[in-house]
Design an enzyme around this catalytic site. Sequence first.
Site, short mmCIF file in Angstrom:
data_model
loop_
_atom_site.label_atom_id
_atom_site.label_comp_id
_atom_site.label_asym_id
_atom_site.label_seq_id
_atom_site.Cartn_x
_atom_site.Cartn_y
_atom_site.Cartn_z
N GLY A 1 0.82 -1.20 0.00
CA GLY A 1 0.00 0.00 0.00
C GLY A 1 0.86 1.26 0.00
O GLY A 1 2.09 1.19 -0.05
N GLN B 1 3.23 6.55 2.82
CA GLN B 1 3.20 7.98 3.08
C GLN B 1 2.06 8.62 2.27
O GLN B 1 2.00 8.48 1.05
CB GLN B 1 4.52 8.64 2.69
CG GLN B 1 4.51 10.15 2.90
CD GLN B 1 5.74 10.81 2.30
OE1 GLN B 1 6.71 10.12 2.00
NE2 GLN B 1 5.70 12.10 2.13
N GLU C 1 3.36 13.25 -6.38
CA GLU C 1 2.86 12.88 -7.71
C GLU C 1 3.39 11.52 -8.14
O GLU C 1 2.69 10.74 -8.81
CB GLU C 1 3.24 13.94 -8.74
CG GLU C 1 2.71 13.62 -10.13
CD GLU C 1 2.96 14.71 -11.16
OE1 GLU C 1 2.86 14.41 -12.37
OE2 GLU C 1 3.26 15.86 -10.77
N ARG D 1 4.03 8.90 -6.28
CA ARG D 1 3.21 7.88 -5.62
C ARG D 1 1.84 7.76 -6.27
O ARG D 1 1.29 6.67 -6.44
CB ARG D 1 3.06 8.23 -4.14
CG ARG D 1 4.22 7.77 -3.26
CD ARG D 1 4.23 8.49 -1.94
NE ARG D 1 4.85 9.81 -2.06
CZ ARG D 1 4.53 10.84 -1.29
NH1 ARG D 1 3.58 10.73 -0.38
NH2 ARG D 1 5.14 12.00 -1.45
N GLU E 1 10.80 18.69 -2.03
CA GLU E 1 10.56 17.26 -1.98
C GLU E 1 11.35 16.53 -3.06
O GLU E 1 11.97 15.49 -2.82
CB GLU E 1 9.07 16.96 -2.16
CG GLU E 1 8.77 15.47 -2.02
CD GLU E 1 7.38 15.10 -2.52
OE1 GLU E 1 6.80 14.19 -1.93
OE2 GLU E 1 6.92 15.69 -3.50
#
Length: 299
Positions: free
Chosen positions: A73, A76, A93, A95, A126
Amino acid sequence: MAVKTKGLGKGLDILIPETVMKDDKSKVIEKVVEKPVEKKIKITKIEPNREQPRKNFEEDALLELSDSIKQFGIIQPLVVQERDGYYEIIAGERRWRAAKLAGLKEVPVVIKKYTEQEILEISLIENIQRENLNPIEEALAYKKLIQQFNLKQDEIAERVSKSRTAVTNSLRLLKLDDRVQQMVIDDKISTGHARTLIVIEDNDLQYHLANRIFDEKLSVRETEKLIKKITSEKVENTTIKENNNNDFIFKNIEDKITSIVGTKVKINQKSNNKGKIEIEFYSNDELERIFDLLQSIES
């Protein structure tokens, strides 16, 4: 104890202090301040941020992350902002794209509200943190912070926890020809190679040299030597051209003075725009004639 990220001190920790920052291998790299409020949202209601600095996503890496998401799954949650009828991704984005490949119908998100500048800064930080941006994408993001939000280079450097020199060197890459920039994006030449090409002002020559670097597998040191040789030859050719122009001018002056004094005249040029004029004479009588002529000009 949570493992600290390498130098993001004032980055995401300021902009999203309550968010748990983990990389895609589930290694915690930011300390949890407080548990964020998460909720599940349909993946079809989420859209990427069009101003996201990162434009290129490696397909193999996405597939690998997608397989991981199928097993474990999304560890984060995505950080999103509510828009008119949809949610815009602020962070995550990659993920989101991998979740779509994994066939997920819903994804965990944290809904936040930020200014446009904060959104760009978060996306930039990020991606830099995870080394996801290519050098040109990073430079374009810095450029946008400068042009759109009037940030200075030292302010950007502080936000992304880099030196001002690193930001300046990144921005210099945008001086490259577009074709050379694309070669950097495609990882055909390194940023080290690219920086050596910046001194070449001719775009076609710059692109030609970039292809030569790629074809001949030149090292950065070899490229530096090649560029130095080319620039030295250019300076030498320019000097020769200037000297040739000066020779023409001096010859013209020599002819004019010769016609005035009636004997051979030679102009010897030295450095720093200095030199001397030589007037030949072949007898004492001719010397006296030239002397009288010069005296008459003086009077």
